[in-house]
Design an enzyme around this catalytic site. Sequence first.
Site: not given
Length: 246
Positions: A90, A117, A155, A170
Amino acid sequence: MMKIDVLTLFPEMFEGVLGHSILRKAADQNAVNYNIVNFRDYADNKHLTVDDYPYGGGAGMVLKPQPIFDAVEALKENTNTSPRVVLLCPQGERLTQRKSEELSTHDHLIFICGHYEGYDERIREHVVTDEISIGDYVLTGGELGAMVVIDSVVRLLPDVLGNAESHMKDSFSTGLLEHPHYTRPADFRGMKVPDVLVSGNHRLIDDWREKESLKRTYMRRPDLLENMQLTDIQKKWLDDIKKECK
Protein backbone atom coordinates in the site's frame (compact mmCIF):
# COMPACT_ATOMS: atom_id res chain seq x y z
CA MET A 1 8.00 -15.31 -23.92
CA MET A 2 7.50 -13.38 -20.71
CA LYS A 3 8.16 -15.26 -17.49
CA ILE A 4 6.13 -14.36 -14.41
CA ASP A 5 7.04 -15.77 -11.01
CA VAL A 6 4.76 -15.15 -8.05
CA LEU A 7 5.92 -15.63 -4.46
CA THR A 8 2.94 -16.25 -2.20
CA LEU A 9 1.82 -18.21 0.84
CA PHE A 10 -1.44 -19.07 -0.94
CA PRO A 11 -0.67 -20.49 -4.41
CA GLU A 12 -4.16 -21.91 -4.80
CA MET A 13 -5.59 -18.38 -5.00
CA PHE A 14 -4.09 -17.98 -8.47
CA GLU A 15 -5.47 -21.14 -10.05
CA GLY A 16 -8.83 -19.73 -11.10
CA VAL A 17 -7.55 -16.35 -12.26
CA LEU A 18 -4.62 -17.57 -14.34
CA GLY A 19 -6.53 -20.55 -15.69
CA HIS A 20 -9.29 -18.66 -17.49
CA SER A 21 -10.01 -16.02 -20.12
CA ILE A 22 -7.22 -13.85 -21.55
CA LEU A 23 -4.63 -14.91 -18.97
CA ARG A 24 -5.13 -18.58 -19.87
CA LYS A 25 -5.12 -17.75 -23.57
CA ALA A 26 -1.79 -15.93 -23.20
CA ALA A 27 -0.23 -18.99 -21.58
CA ASP A 28 -1.68 -21.31 -24.23
CA GLN A 29 -0.15 -19.08 -26.92
CA ASN A 30 3.24 -19.23 -25.16
CA ALA A 31 3.18 -15.48 -24.69
CA VAL A 32 3.74 -15.95 -20.97
CA ASN A 33 4.76 -18.63 -18.51
CA TYR A 34 3.38 -18.48 -14.96
CA ASN A 35 5.26 -19.99 -12.04
CA ILE A 36 3.54 -19.81 -8.66
CA VAL A 37 5.91 -20.41 -5.74
CA ASN A 38 5.07 -20.93 -2.08
CA PHE A 39 7.93 -19.13 -0.41
CA ARG A 40 7.29 -21.07 2.78
CA ASP A 41 9.18 -23.85 1.00
CA TYR A 42 12.31 -21.74 1.37
CA ALA A 43 12.06 -21.29 5.15
CA ASP A 44 15.22 -22.55 6.86
CA ASN A 45 13.61 -23.74 10.11
CA LYS A 46 11.89 -27.01 10.94
CA HIS A 47 8.51 -25.34 11.51
CA LEU A 48 8.68 -23.51 8.14
CA THR A 49 7.81 -20.20 9.75
CA VAL A 50 8.18 -17.15 7.53
CA ASP A 51 7.24 -14.41 9.98
CA ASP A 52 8.30 -13.15 13.40
CA TYR A 53 7.55 -10.45 15.94
CA PRO A 54 8.75 -6.95 15.03
CA TYR A 55 11.77 -5.52 16.82
CA GLY A 56 10.69 -2.69 19.11
CA GLY A 57 7.27 -4.24 19.68
CA GLY A 58 3.97 -3.55 18.03
CA ALA A 59 0.94 -5.36 16.70
CA GLY A 60 1.09 -8.10 14.10
CA MET A 61 3.83 -10.20 12.56
CA VAL A 62 6.49 -9.25 10.01
CA LEU A 63 7.73 -11.35 7.11
CA LYS A 64 11.31 -12.49 7.66
CA PRO A 65 13.92 -11.65 5.03
CA GLN A 66 15.49 -15.12 4.68
CA PRO A 67 12.70 -16.98 2.80
CA ILE A 68 12.15 -14.10 0.38
CA PHE A 69 15.87 -13.56 -0.29
CA ASP A 70 16.45 -17.27 -0.90
CA ALA A 71 13.36 -17.65 -3.11
CA VAL A 72 14.26 -14.69 -5.32
CA GLU A 73 17.89 -15.80 -5.59
CA ALA A 74 16.76 -19.29 -6.65
CA LEU A 75 14.50 -17.84 -9.34
CA LYS A 76 17.30 -15.67 -10.66
CA GLU A 77 19.67 -18.64 -10.97
CA ASN A 78 17.80 -20.03 -13.96
CA THR A 79 17.60 -16.89 -16.03
CA ASN A 80 19.98 -14.71 -18.03
CA THR A 81 17.78 -11.66 -17.61
CA SER A 82 17.63 -9.12 -14.83
CA PRO A 83 14.06 -9.57 -13.59
CA ARG A 84 11.95 -6.79 -12.18
CA VAL A 85 11.01 -7.72 -8.63
CA VAL A 86 7.65 -6.20 -7.76
CA LEU A 87 6.49 -5.84 -4.17
CA LEU A 88 2.75 -5.39 -3.72
CA CYS A 89 2.44 -2.79 -1.01
CA PRO A 90 0.00 0.00 0.00
CA GLN A 91 3.02 2.31 0.30
CA GLY A 92 4.04 1.70 -3.30
CA GLU A 93 3.65 3.63 -6.51
CA ARG A 94 0.03 3.79 -7.64
CA LEU A 95 -0.60 1.41 -10.54
CA THR A 96 -1.30 3.22 -13.80
CA GLN A 97 -1.68 2.16 -17.42
CA ARG A 98 1.72 3.68 -18.11
CA LYS A 99 3.28 1.48 -15.43
CA SER A 100 1.63 -1.62 -16.88
CA GLU A 101 2.85 -0.70 -20.35
CA GLU A 102 6.37 -0.26 -19.04
CA LEU A 103 6.36 -3.59 -17.19
CA SER A 104 5.02 -5.36 -20.29
CA THR A 105 8.30 -4.63 -22.11
CA HIS A 106 10.31 -6.83 -19.72
CA ASP A 107 10.99 -10.54 -20.16
CA HIS A 108 10.87 -11.56 -16.51
CA LEU A 109 8.77 -10.29 -13.61
CA ILE A 110 8.82 -11.57 -10.03
CA PHE A 111 5.91 -10.60 -7.78
CA ILE A 112 6.15 -10.78 -4.00
CA CYS A 113 2.82 -11.11 -2.19
CA GLY A 114 3.14 -10.30 1.46
CA HIS A 115 0.89 -11.11 4.35
CA TYR A 116 0.66 -10.22 8.01
CA GLU A 117 1.71 -6.76 9.23
CA GLY A 118 4.42 -6.06 6.70
CA TYR A 119 7.86 -6.88 5.34
CA ASP A 120 11.29 -6.75 6.89
CA GLU A 121 12.70 -3.51 5.50
CA ARG A 122 15.75 -5.29 4.10
CA ILE A 123 13.51 -6.94 1.53
CA ARG A 124 12.55 -3.52 0.17
CA GLU A 125 16.10 -2.22 0.25
CA HIS A 126 17.99 -5.14 -1.28
CA VAL A 127 15.60 -7.34 -3.29
CA VAL A 128 12.80 -5.22 -4.70
CA THR A 129 13.02 -3.04 -7.83
CA ASP A 130 9.41 -1.78 -7.82
CA GLU A 131 6.76 -1.25 -5.15
CA ILE A 132 3.21 -1.08 -6.49
CA SER A 133 -0.12 -0.25 -4.87
CA ILE A 134 -3.46 -0.79 -6.61
CA GLY A 135 -5.18 1.85 -4.48
CA ASP A 136 -5.32 3.74 -1.23
CA TYR A 137 -6.66 0.91 0.89
CA VAL A 138 -5.25 -2.13 2.66
CA LEU A 139 -5.92 -5.77 1.75
CA THR A 140 -5.17 -8.89 3.78
CA GLY A 141 -2.34 -9.79 1.43
CA GLY A 142 -0.66 -8.97 -1.85
CA GLU A 143 -2.27 -11.75 -3.87
CA LEU A 144 -5.23 -9.77 -5.21
CA GLY A 145 -2.97 -6.86 -6.05
CA ALA A 146 -0.59 -9.16 -7.94
CA MET A 147 -3.49 -10.58 -9.94
CA VAL A 148 -4.56 -7.08 -10.95
CA VAL A 149 -1.07 -6.09 -12.06
CA ILE A 150 -0.53 -9.36 -13.93
CA ASP A 151 -3.84 -8.97 -15.78
CA SER A 152 -3.04 -5.38 -16.74
CA VAL A 153 0.41 -6.39 -18.04
CA VAL A 154 -0.30 -9.69 -19.82
CA ARG A 155 -3.17 -8.28 -21.91
CA LEU A 156 -0.63 -5.89 -23.44
CA LEU A 157 1.67 -8.63 -24.75
CA PRO A 158 1.75 -9.00 -28.56
CA ASP A 159 -1.21 -10.88 -30.07
CA VAL A 160 -2.78 -11.73 -26.70
CA LEU A 161 -5.91 -9.68 -27.41
CA GLY A 162 -6.05 -10.79 -31.04
CA ASN A 163 -6.45 -7.28 -32.44
CA ALA A 164 -3.21 -5.33 -32.12
CA GLU A 165 -5.17 -2.09 -31.72
CA SER A 166 -7.47 -3.38 -28.96
CA HIS A 167 -5.56 -1.87 -26.06
CA MET A 168 -4.26 1.25 -27.80
CA LYS A 169 -7.45 3.23 -27.17
CA ASP A 170 -8.18 1.84 -23.72
CA SER A 171 -8.91 4.32 -20.97
CA PHE A 172 -5.64 5.96 -19.85
CA SER A 173 -3.62 4.62 -22.82
CA THR A 174 -4.26 7.86 -24.71
CA GLY A 175 -4.30 9.98 -21.57
CA LEU A 176 -8.10 10.19 -21.77
CA LEU A 177 -10.91 7.95 -20.60
CA GLU A 178 -12.35 5.78 -23.34
CA HIS A 179 -15.34 6.92 -25.39
CA PRO A 180 -18.78 5.25 -25.08
CA HIS A 181 -19.46 2.04 -27.00
CA TYR A 182 -22.65 0.79 -28.66
CA THR A 183 -23.65 -2.40 -30.45
CA ARG A 184 -26.78 -3.88 -32.05
CA PRO A 185 -29.66 -3.23 -32.07
CA ALA A 186 -29.50 0.39 -33.14
CA ASP A 187 -32.80 1.03 -31.35
CA PHE A 188 -33.28 -0.78 -28.05
CA ARG A 189 -36.51 0.06 -26.20
CA GLY A 190 -36.50 3.50 -27.73
CA MET A 191 -32.88 4.15 -26.75
CA LYS A 192 -31.03 4.85 -29.98
CA VAL A 193 -27.40 4.67 -30.99
CA PRO A 194 -26.01 8.13 -31.91
CA ASP A 195 -26.65 8.81 -35.60
CA VAL A 196 -22.98 9.47 -36.37
CA LEU A 197 -22.02 5.88 -35.46
CA VAL A 198 -24.31 4.42 -38.12
CA SER A 199 -23.49 7.06 -40.72
CA GLY A 200 -20.56 5.18 -42.27
CA ASN A 201 -18.49 8.39 -42.22
CA HIS A 202 -15.33 7.22 -40.46
CA ARG A 203 -13.81 10.69 -40.15
CA LEU A 204 -16.88 11.98 -38.32
CA ILE A 205 -16.97 8.82 -36.20
CA ASP A 206 -13.33 9.30 -35.18
CA ASP A 207 -14.00 12.94 -34.29
CA TRP A 208 -17.09 11.97 -32.27
CA ARG A 209 -15.19 9.32 -30.33
CA GLU A 210 -12.30 11.64 -29.55
CA LYS A 211 -14.63 14.41 -28.40
CA GLU A 212 -16.63 11.98 -26.26
CA SER A 213 -13.40 10.74 -24.68
CA LEU A 214 -12.49 14.31 -23.87
CA LYS A 215 -15.98 14.99 -22.46
CA ARG A 216 -15.99 11.86 -20.31
CA THR A 217 -12.54 12.69 -18.97
CA TYR A 218 -13.55 16.26 -18.15
CA MET A 219 -16.68 15.11 -16.35
CA ARG A 220 -15.23 12.11 -14.49
CA ARG A 221 -11.48 12.63 -14.16
CA PRO A 222 -10.65 16.29 -14.81
CA ASP A 223 -7.34 15.77 -13.01
CA LEU A 224 -6.09 13.82 -16.04
CA LEU A 225 -6.35 16.96 -18.15
CA GLU A 226 -4.23 19.15 -15.88
CA ASN A 227 -0.87 18.27 -17.45
CA MET A 228 -2.07 16.98 -20.81
CA GLN A 229 -0.95 18.71 -23.98
CA LEU A 230 -4.13 19.24 -25.99
CA THR A 231 -4.25 19.94 -29.71
CA ASP A 232 -5.96 23.08 -30.95
CA ILE A 233 -9.08 21.16 -31.94
CA GLN A 234 -9.17 19.41 -28.57
CA LYS A 235 -8.94 22.78 -26.84
CA LYS A 236 -11.89 24.02 -28.88
CA TRP A 237 -13.88 20.89 -28.10
CA LEU A 238 -13.07 21.26 -24.42
CA ASP A 239 -14.32 24.86 -24.43
CA ASP A 240 -17.56 23.67 -26.04
CA ILE A 241 -17.85 20.85 -23.48
CA LYS A 242 -17.41 23.26 -20.58
CA LYS A 243 -20.17 25.47 -21.95
CA GLU A 244 -22.47 22.44 -22.38
CA CYS A 245 -21.85 21.35 -18.79
CA LYS A 246 -22.66 24.71 -17.20
